[in-house]
Write an enzyme that holds these catalytic residues in place. Structure first.
Site, PDB file in Angstrom:
ATOM      1  N   GLY A 264       0.790  -1.212   0.000  1.00 36.50           N
ATOM      2  CA  GLY A 264       0.000   0.000   0.000  1.00 36.50           C
ATOM      3  C   GLY A 264       0.827   1.269   0.000  1.00 36.50           C
TER       4      GLY A 264
ATOM      5  CD  GLU B 116      10.417  -3.712 -10.146  1.00 35.54           C
ATOM      6  OE1 GLU B 116      10.329  -3.120  -9.046  1.00 35.54           O
ATOM      7  OE2 GLU B 116      10.713  -4.912 -10.238  1.00 35.54           O
TER       8      GLU B 116
END
Length: 174
Positions: A67, A101
């Site tokens: 988170g 990513e």
């Protein structure tokens, strides 16, 4: 098997991993992985072995909490790496951070000639390529969660397919 290749590469004068002195490259290797799947086993072993043989390796901060915002240093570390080792595990696609990513890794592969080496960690490469099984489940959730950013989800799918089409290592049960 991969560890043997690392050992041989480090002792060879014609190593496939160029020296860290490459301009603009701070790291030889950037490790991309789903922490809950592989951090305390395969990825840790790979990371420490790479460092042991003198290969400059970046991996994310293991204290990154769920988170929290992805470290702003990650995109820069990808930019400053020569090789990205992407450990594709069962829950890799369940992490939107892993997919963000991965999209950056594919961008650098295309624009900056980053070498990408996939490791299929107990997943079938065709399940990754065609987003079946746990990958299909993860994308169904992403499409619901990010319905206002569906172009991002499509880019993540494309990045995953592109990496899965690369030749890599397939670790599987015997």
């Amino acid at each position: 098997m991969a560890f043997l290749a690392i050992e041989n590469a480090s002792s060879s004068s014609s190593s496939s991993i160029p020296p860290s002195a490459t301009p603009g490259c701070k790291y030889d290797v950037f490790l991309s992985f789903r922490g809950t799947d592989t951090r305390n086993n395969f990825t840790d072993h790979l990371y420490y072995r790479l460092k042991q043989v003198g290969i400059s390796t970046f991996r994310d901060d293991e204290r990154l909490e769920q988170g929290t915002e992805i470290n702003s240093g990650l995109p820069r570390a990808i930019d400053e790496s020569k090789i990205a080792v992407v450990v594709l595990s069962k829950q890799y696609a369940s992490s939107s951070w892993c997919l963000i990513e991965l999209a950056k890794i594919v961008e650098c592969m295309t624009n900056k000639k980053l070498t990408v080496l996939p490791v299929f960690h107990y997943v079938d490469p065709s399940d990754v390529r065609y987003q079946r099984g746990s990958f299909a489940e993860a994308f169904a959730k992403h499409e619901n969660q990010f319905e206002d950013k569906i172009d991002d989800v499509k880019a993540w799918r494309a990045a995953l397919t592109e990496v899965a089409n690369l030749s890599g290592w397939h670790l599987k049960d015997k």
